[in-house]
Scaffold this motif. Structure first.
Motif, PDB file in Angstrom:
ATOM      1  N   ASP A  69     -31.479  -5.245  32.629  1.00 12.93           N
ATOM      2  CA  ASP A  69     -31.289  -3.911  32.054  1.00 12.93           C
ATOM      3  C   ASP A  69     -30.813  -4.013  30.622  1.00 12.93           C
ATOM      4  O   ASP A  69     -31.117  -3.172  29.784  1.00 12.93           O
ATOM      5  CB  ASP A  69     -30.245  -3.120  32.848  1.00 12.93           C
ATOM      6  CG  ASP A  69     -30.725  -2.816  34.254  1.00 12.93           C
ATOM      7  OD1 ASP A  69     -31.940  -2.627  34.438  1.00 12.93           O
ATOM      8  OD2 ASP A  69     -29.879  -2.774  35.165  1.00 12.93           O
ATOM      9  N   ARG A  70     -30.022  -5.051  30.366  1.00 10.43           N
ATOM     10  CA  ARG A  70     -29.453  -5.235  29.027  1.00 10.43           C
ATOM     11  C   ARG A  70     -29.123  -6.703  28.826  1.00 10.43           C
ATOM     12  O   ARG A  70     -28.993  -7.460  29.791  1.00 10.43           O
ATOM     13  CB  ARG A  70     -28.223  -4.361  28.822  1.00 10.43           C
ATOM     14  CG  ARG A  70     -26.987  -4.825  29.545  1.00 10.43           C
ATOM     15  CD  ARG A  70     -25.826  -3.858  29.456  1.00 10.43           C
ATOM     16  NE  ARG A  70     -26.072  -2.585  30.073  1.00 10.43           N
ATOM     17  CZ  ARG A  70     -25.918  -2.328  31.368  1.00 10.43           C
ATOM     18  NH1 ARG A  70     -25.500  -3.280  32.184  1.00 10.43           N
ATOM     19  NH2 ARG A  70     -26.154  -1.138  31.866  1.00 10.43           N
ATOM     20  N   ALA A  83     -30.440  -3.096  24.877  1.00 15.53           N
ATOM     21  CA  ALA A  83     -30.824  -2.447  26.128  1.00 15.53           C
ATOM     22  C   ALA A  83     -32.145  -1.716  25.956  1.00 15.53           C
ATOM     23  O   ALA A  83     -32.403  -1.125  24.904  1.00 15.53           O
ATOM     24  CB  ALA A  83     -29.737  -1.467  26.562  1.00 15.53           C
ATOM     25  N   ALA A  85     -34.845   1.143  26.130  1.00 19.05           N
ATOM     26  CA  ALA A  85     -34.774   2.602  25.996  1.00 19.05           C
ATOM     27  C   ALA A  85     -36.171   3.147  26.276  1.00 19.05           C
ATOM     28  O   ALA A  85     -36.821   3.711  25.409  1.00 19.05           O
ATOM     29  CB  ALA A  85     -34.289   2.997  24.608  1.00 19.05           C
ATOM     30  N   ILE A 105     -21.255   0.423  26.711  1.00 17.46           N
ATOM     31  CA  ILE A 105     -22.409   0.566  27.603  1.00 17.46           C
ATOM     32  C   ILE A 105     -22.616   2.028  27.998  1.00 17.46           C
ATOM     33  O   ILE A 105     -23.748   2.520  28.025  1.00 17.46           O
ATOM     34  CB  ILE A 105     -22.260  -0.358  28.823  1.00 17.46           C
ATOM     35  CG1 ILE A 105     -22.410  -1.813  28.374  1.00 17.46           C
ATOM     36  CG2 ILE A 105     -23.275  -0.011  29.909  1.00 17.46           C
ATOM     37  CD1 ILE A 105     -22.055  -2.839  29.427  1.00 17.46           C
ATOM     38  N   VAL A 106     -21.537   2.745  28.286  1.00 15.91           N
ATOM     39  CA  VAL A 106     -21.654   4.168  28.637  1.00 15.91           C
ATOM     40  C   VAL A 106     -22.224   4.961  27.468  1.00 15.91           C
ATOM     41  O   VAL A 106     -23.137   5.780  27.631  1.00 15.91           O
ATOM     42  CB  VAL A 106     -20.290   4.737  29.090  1.00 15.91           C
ATOM     43  CG1 VAL A 106     -20.309   6.261  29.123  1.00 15.91           C
ATOM     44  CG2 VAL A 106     -19.918   4.174  30.453  1.00 15.91           C
ATOM     45  N   GLY A 109     -25.790   4.246  27.058  1.00 15.30           N
ATOM     46  CA  GLY A 109     -26.547   4.918  28.113  1.00 15.30           C
ATOM     47  C   GLY A 109     -26.830   6.372  27.764  1.00 15.30           C
ATOM     48  O   GLY A 109     -27.934   6.880  27.995  1.00 15.30           O
ATOM     49  N   ARG A 110     -25.843   7.040  27.189  1.00 12.57           N
ATOM     50  CA  ARG A 110     -26.042   8.434  26.763  1.00 12.57           C
ATOM     51  C   ARG A 110     -27.097   8.515  25.667  1.00 12.57           C
ATOM     52  O   ARG A 110     -27.963   9.395  25.691  1.00 12.57           O
ATOM     53  CB  ARG A 110     -24.726   9.023  26.272  1.00 12.57           C
ATOM     54  CG  ARG A 110     -23.738   9.273  27.369  1.00 12.57           C
ATOM     55  CD  ARG A 110     -22.474   9.913  26.844  1.00 12.57           C
ATOM     56  NE  ARG A 110     -21.534  10.092  27.935  1.00 12.57           N
ATOM     57  CZ  ARG A 110     -20.236   9.935  27.857  1.00 12.57           C
ATOM     58  NH1 ARG A 110     -19.682   9.616  26.701  1.00 12.57           N
ATOM     59  NH2 ARG A 110     -19.468  10.111  28.896  1.00 12.57           N
ATOM     60  N   ILE A 112     -29.483   6.332  25.067  1.00 12.27           N
ATOM     61  CA  ILE A 112     -30.783   5.976  25.647  1.00 12.27           C
ATOM     62  C   ILE A 112     -31.373   7.165  26.393  1.00 12.27           C
ATOM     63  O   ILE A 112     -32.584   7.433  26.298  1.00 12.27           O
ATOM     64  CB  ILE A 112     -30.646   4.738  26.558  1.00 12.27           C
ATOM     65  CG1 ILE A 112     -30.411   3.490  25.694  1.00 12.27           C
ATOM     66  CG2 ILE A 112     -31.859   4.574  27.462  1.00 12.27           C
ATOM     67  CD1 ILE A 112     -29.967   2.272  26.470  1.00 12.27           C
ATOM     68  N   ALA A 113     -30.555   7.914  27.109  1.00 15.39           N
ATOM     69  CA  ALA A 113     -31.043   9.092  27.823  1.00 15.39           C
ATOM     70  C   ALA A 113     -31.630  10.111  26.839  1.00 15.39           C
ATOM     71  O   ALA A 113     -32.689  10.702  27.100  1.00 15.39           O
ATOM     72  CB  ALA A 113     -29.929   9.727  28.638  1.00 15.39           C
TER      73      ALA A 113
END
Length: 120
Positions: A69-70, A83, A85, A105-106, A109-110, A112-113
């Motif tokens: 994933d990363r 990571a 995307a 990472i969080v 993740g935001r 990337i979303a």
């Protein structure tokens, strides 16, 4: 996502988690957008990140394991996080070593979303 919106997204990411540099990069290493200090060469940063993630994916697939994933590279000074995307892009961040890896990472993740919402 227009380039100025990607720039804002990367600026927000840098401010959120002690991140020194961030970039959106195509899977083949082409720089799409970046937010970096002047001493960083964005195209080199992008190309090397793509090569590293590609190598990690090849190595895990060769071992009949799922693609990562990363990818995280740690030194005494920094943490480099690469990571995926989506199928065509990746997000790369260079954070201070003191930055909480979980938070980085969080926040990634935001981001990337948001990238996936636009680019799929």
């Amino acid at each position: 996502m227009p380039p100025d919106e990607l720039g804002r997204l990367l600026g927000d990411l840098r401010r959120a988690g002690d991140i020194r540099a961030a970039a959106v990069v195509s899977r083949d290493g082409v720089l799409i957008a970046s937010s970096m200090p002047p001493e960083v060469h964005p195209e080199t940063f992008a190309a090397m990140a793509a090569i590293m993630l590609g190598a990690a994916e090849t190595a895990t697939l060769e071992m009949n394991a799922a693609a990562p994933d990363r990818l995280i590279v740690e030194t005494d000074e920094v943490r480099l996080v690469v990571a995926g995307a989506g199928e065509r892009m990746m997000l790369v961040a260079l954070a201070d070593a003191r930055a909480g890896l979980g938070r980085v990472i969080v926040e990634m993740g935001r981001a990337i979303a948001r990238i996936k919402d636009i680019y799929g």
